[in-house]
Scaffold this motif. Structure first.
Motif, PDB file in Angstrom:
ATOM      1  N   THR A  40       0.865  -1.251  -0.138  1.00 31.85           N
ATOM      2  CA  THR A  40       0.050  -0.042   0.012  1.00 31.85           C
ATOM      3  C   THR A  40       0.966   1.149  -0.113  1.00 31.85           C
ATOM      4  O   THR A  40       0.351   2.260  -0.345  1.00 31.85           O
ATOM      5  CB  THR A  40      -1.000  -0.019   1.072  1.00 31.85           C
ATOM      6  N   ASP A  41       2.122   1.259   0.491  1.00 28.50           N
ATOM      7  CA  ASP A  41       2.951   2.480   0.376  1.00 28.50           C
ATOM      8  C   ASP A  41       3.965   2.471  -0.853  1.00 28.50           C
ATOM      9  O   ASP A  41       4.816   3.030  -0.868  1.00 28.50           O
ATOM     10  CB  ASP A  41       3.962   2.406   1.631  1.00 28.50           C
ATOM     11  N   GLU A  42       3.574   1.431  -1.892  1.00 28.87           N
ATOM     12  CA  GLU A  42       4.347   1.593  -3.116  1.00 28.87           C
ATOM     13  C   GLU A  42       4.609   2.652  -3.812  1.00 28.87           C
ATOM     14  O   GLU A  42       3.505   3.571  -3.785  1.00 28.87           O
ATOM     15  CB  GLU A  42       3.777   0.342  -4.158  1.00 28.87           C
ATOM     16  N   ARG A  43       5.897   3.151  -4.113  1.00 31.37           N
ATOM     17  CA  ARG A  43       5.767   4.442  -4.722  1.00 31.37           C
ATOM     18  C   ARG A  43       5.606   4.641  -6.138  1.00 31.37           C
ATOM     19  O   ARG A  43       5.426   5.479  -6.690  1.00 31.37           O
ATOM     20  CB  ARG A  43       7.430   4.833  -4.326  1.00 31.37           C
ATOM     21  N   ASP A  44       5.895   3.310  -6.788  1.00 35.01           N
ATOM     22  CA  ASP A  44       5.365   3.297  -8.170  1.00 35.01           C
ATOM     23  C   ASP A  44       3.990   3.374  -8.539  1.00 35.01           C
ATOM     24  O   ASP A  44       3.073   2.723  -7.883  1.00 35.01           O
ATOM     25  CB  ASP A  44       5.972   1.878  -8.500  1.00 35.01           C
ATOM     26  N   ARG A  45       3.653   4.251  -9.281  1.00 37.44           N
ATOM     27  CA  ARG A  45       2.414   4.734  -9.369  1.00 37.44           C
ATOM     28  C   ARG A  45       1.546   3.500 -10.055  1.00 37.44           C
ATOM     29  O   ARG A  45       0.406   3.156 -10.042  1.00 37.44           O
ATOM     30  CB  ARG A  45       2.266   5.992 -10.445  1.00 37.44           C
ATOM     31  N   ALA A  46       2.491   2.904 -10.953  1.00 32.70           N
ATOM     32  CA  ALA A  46       1.747   1.741 -11.821  1.00 32.70           C
ATOM     33  C   ALA A  46       1.269   0.583 -10.953  1.00 32.70           C
ATOM     34  O   ALA A  46       0.306  -0.187 -10.685  1.00 32.70           O
ATOM     35  CB  ALA A  46       2.604   1.212 -13.055  1.00 32.70           C
ATOM     36  N   ALA A  47       2.193   0.319  -9.939  1.00 30.62           N
ATOM     37  CA  ALA A  47       2.082  -0.591  -8.886  1.00 30.62           C
ATOM     38  C   ALA A  47       0.911  -0.399  -7.856  1.00 30.62           C
ATOM     39  O   ALA A  47       0.097  -1.112  -7.603  1.00 30.62           O
ATOM     40  CB  ALA A  47       3.487  -0.756  -8.347  1.00 30.62           C
ATOM     41  N   ARG A  48       0.818   1.047  -7.502  1.00 28.93           N
ATOM     42  CA  ARG A  48      -0.057   1.540  -6.744  1.00 28.93           C
ATOM     43  C   ARG A  48      -1.704   1.257  -7.431  1.00 28.93           C
ATOM     44  O   ARG A  48      -2.883   0.796  -7.001  1.00 28.93           O
ATOM     45  CB  ARG A  48      -0.161   2.962  -6.217  1.00 28.93           C
ATOM     46  N   ALA A  49      -1.735   1.563  -8.759  1.00 31.00           N
ATOM     47  CA  ALA A  49      -2.825   1.279  -9.578  1.00 31.00           C
ATOM     48  C   ALA A  49      -3.173  -0.264  -9.798  1.00 31.00           C
ATOM     49  O   ALA A  49      -4.483  -0.401  -9.472  1.00 31.00           O
ATOM     50  CB  ALA A  49      -2.691   2.029 -10.935  1.00 31.00           C
ATOM     51  N   THR A  50      -2.316  -0.869  -9.918  1.00 31.78           N
ATOM     52  CA  THR A  50      -2.382  -2.363 -10.042  1.00 31.78           C
ATOM     53  C   THR A  50      -2.822  -2.869  -8.677  1.00 31.78           C
ATOM     54  O   THR A  50      -4.204  -3.650  -8.565  1.00 31.78           O
ATOM     55  CB  THR A  50      -1.054  -3.244 -10.225  1.00 31.78           C
ATOM     56  N   LEU A  51      -2.388  -2.552  -7.457  1.00 31.46           N
ATOM     57  CA  LEU A  51      -3.099  -2.923  -6.165  1.00 31.46           C
ATOM     58  C   LEU A  51      -4.437  -2.389  -5.868  1.00 31.46           C
ATOM     59  O   LEU A  51      -5.499  -2.857  -5.580  1.00 31.46           O
ATOM     60  CB  LEU A  51      -2.327  -2.365  -5.186  1.00 31.46           C
ATOM     61  N   ALA A  52      -4.713  -1.108  -6.550  1.00 26.06           N
ATOM     62  CA  ALA A  52      -6.060  -0.700  -6.355  1.00 26.06           C
ATOM     63  C   ALA A  52      -7.167  -1.554  -7.273  1.00 26.06           C
ATOM     64  O   ALA A  52      -8.348  -1.737  -6.983  1.00 26.06           O
ATOM     65  CB  ALA A  52      -6.119   0.685  -6.719  1.00 26.06           C
ATOM     66  N   GLU A  53      -6.500  -1.840  -8.338  1.00 24.31           N
ATOM     67  CA  GLU A  53      -7.660  -2.554  -9.187  1.00 24.31           C
ATOM     68  C   GLU A  53      -7.930  -3.997  -8.541  1.00 24.31           C
ATOM     69  O   GLU A  53      -8.955  -4.688  -8.503  1.00 24.31           O
ATOM     70  CB  GLU A  53      -6.857  -2.897 -10.528  1.00 24.31           C
ATOM     71  N   ILE A  54      -6.598  -4.606  -7.841  1.00 31.68           N
ATOM     72  CA  ILE A  54      -6.911  -5.935  -7.354  1.00 31.68           C
ATOM     73  C   ILE A  54      -7.865  -5.879  -6.167  1.00 31.68           C
ATOM     74  O   ILE A  54      -8.766  -6.793  -6.120  1.00 31.68           O
ATOM     75  CB  ILE A  54      -5.559  -6.490  -7.023  1.00 31.68           C
ATOM     76  N   THR A  55      -7.788  -4.933  -5.528  1.00 34.08           N
ATOM     77  CA  THR A  55      -8.525  -4.745  -4.154  1.00 34.08           C
ATOM     78  C   THR A  55      -9.965  -4.499  -4.712  1.00 34.08           C
ATOM     79  O   THR A  55     -10.976  -5.039  -3.900  1.00 34.08           O
ATOM     80  CB  THR A  55      -7.990  -3.563  -3.318  1.00 34.08           C
ATOM     81  N   GLY A  56     -10.404  -3.924  -5.620  1.00 41.08           N
ATOM     82  CA  GLY A  56     -11.566  -3.537  -6.236  1.00 41.08           C
ATOM     83  C   GLY A  56     -12.069  -4.891  -6.622  1.00 41.08           C
ATOM     84  O   GLY A  56     -13.411  -5.317  -6.233  1.00 41.08           O
ATOM     85  N   PHE A  57     -11.506  -5.722  -7.254  1.00 46.05           N
ATOM     86  CA  PHE A  57     -11.947  -6.958  -7.839  1.00 46.05           C
ATOM     87  C   PHE A  57     -12.057  -7.894  -6.737  1.00 46.05           C
ATOM     88  O   PHE A  57     -13.319  -8.633  -6.630  1.00 46.05           O
ATOM     89  CB  PHE A  57     -10.640  -7.728  -8.783  1.00 46.05           C
ATOM     90  N   VAL A  58     -11.160  -7.880  -5.648  1.00 45.97           N
ATOM     91  CA  VAL A  58     -11.499  -9.048  -4.428  1.00 45.97           C
ATOM     92  C   VAL A  58     -12.616  -8.257  -3.850  1.00 45.97           C
ATOM     93  O   VAL A  58     -13.509  -9.211  -3.150  1.00 45.97           O
ATOM     94  CB  VAL A  58     -10.111  -8.928  -3.560  1.00 45.97           C
ATOM     95  N   ASP A  59     -12.817  -6.935  -3.568  1.00 50.66           N
ATOM     96  CA  ASP A  59     -14.007  -6.531  -2.780  1.00 50.66           C
ATOM     97  C   ASP A  59     -15.211  -7.100  -3.556  1.00 50.66           C
ATOM     98  O   ASP A  59     -16.416  -7.536  -2.782  1.00 50.66           O
ATOM     99  CB  ASP A  59     -13.869  -5.067  -2.766  1.00 50.66           C
TER     100      ASP A  59
END
Length: 249
Positions: free
Chosen positions: A154-173
């Motif tokens: 969640t503290d990832e500085r890489d913008r693409a990695a943050r976007a990926t985690l956000a997409e994954i979180t939305g899918f899992v939710d």
């Protein structure tokens, strides 16, 4: 295993290999293979949580992105086209794409359960350790089927990695809202970016669900992985009512 052992020791827990077990003075937890775990569960009093065999096959196509069905080795032997075949829980034979049923390993019990899936391509695959339906920690483990671990925080500085985690979180939710009651409270969920030949871009899909106590952490945070493992393989008397249906027998 060494990372989790180090984290457990830092918390004041005694860490022992299965073959070195002596008298125990407190509650026991397990991280390791299913055969040894099943053998020791009764003696040491821990319960092993795991998804049911047909969980993936029962998921709506919205979450799998492909056709999956529960079957047996006998059914798989009759296949006449390339199919992804895997055992639902134990690693009784290598999961993979088999050109036809004749390519399966010899000597398998015909009644052994398997999952049969149409062949698809995952651009990248991520391992998620879930606790109470939320992502405790996550990491990438493969790119186009080749092992390539990378942390995902969640503290990832890489913008693409943050976007990926956000997409994954939305899918899992969305998945948890639809089918969360069909999983134990502590479990591993593998998801991936599924390439779709009929549309631009990608879509998220479930690869599989696994037992947390028998899953490689790859690049996930060992401390958070251990939190999930302790719930997934802990004292039988502490199993939550909602998890009783997922206790390995």
């Amino acid at each position: 295993m060494e990372l989790l052992a180090g984290e457990a020791a830092a918390r004041g827990m005694a860490v022992r290999a299965a073959e070195e077990l002596g008298p125990l003075t407190g509650p026991a937890h397990w991280y390791g293979g299913p055969l040894a775990g099943a053998r020791l569960a009764g003696r040491l009093g821990f319960a092993l949580l795991e998804p049911v065999d047909d969980w993936l096959a029962e998921l709506p196509e919205e979450f799998t992105g492909r056709d999956i069905r529960s079957a047996t080795v006998a059914d798989a032997r009759a296949l006449d086209e390339p199919t992804f075949v895997k055992p639902p829980r134990d690693k009784t034979f290598p999961a993979g794409v088999y050109a036809d049923g004749s390519r399966l390993p010899a000597g398998l019990d015909p009644a052994t359960p398997v999952l049969l899936s149409e062949v698809v391509t995952f651009e990248a695959e991520y391992r998620l350790f879930l606790l109470d339906g939320r992502i405790a920690t996550a990491g990438r483990y493969a790119v186009f089927g080749r092992l390539d671990p990378r942390p995902l925080r969640t503290d990832e500085r890489d913008r693409a990695a943050r976007a990926t985690l956000a997409e994954i979180t939305g899918f899992v939710d969305r998945l948890i809202a639809a089918a969360g009651h069909t999983l134990p409270s502590a479990v591993v969920l593998d998801v991936g970016r599924l390439l779709d030949p009929y549309r631009a871009g990608h879509r998220w899909a479930v690869v599989e669900a696994n037992m947390a106590w028998f899953s490689h952490a790859y690049a996930a945070d060992p401390a958070r992985v251990l939190d999930v493992v302790l719930r997934a393989a802990g004292p039988r008397e502490r199993v939550r009512p909602g998890d009783l249906a997922f206790v390995r027998h």
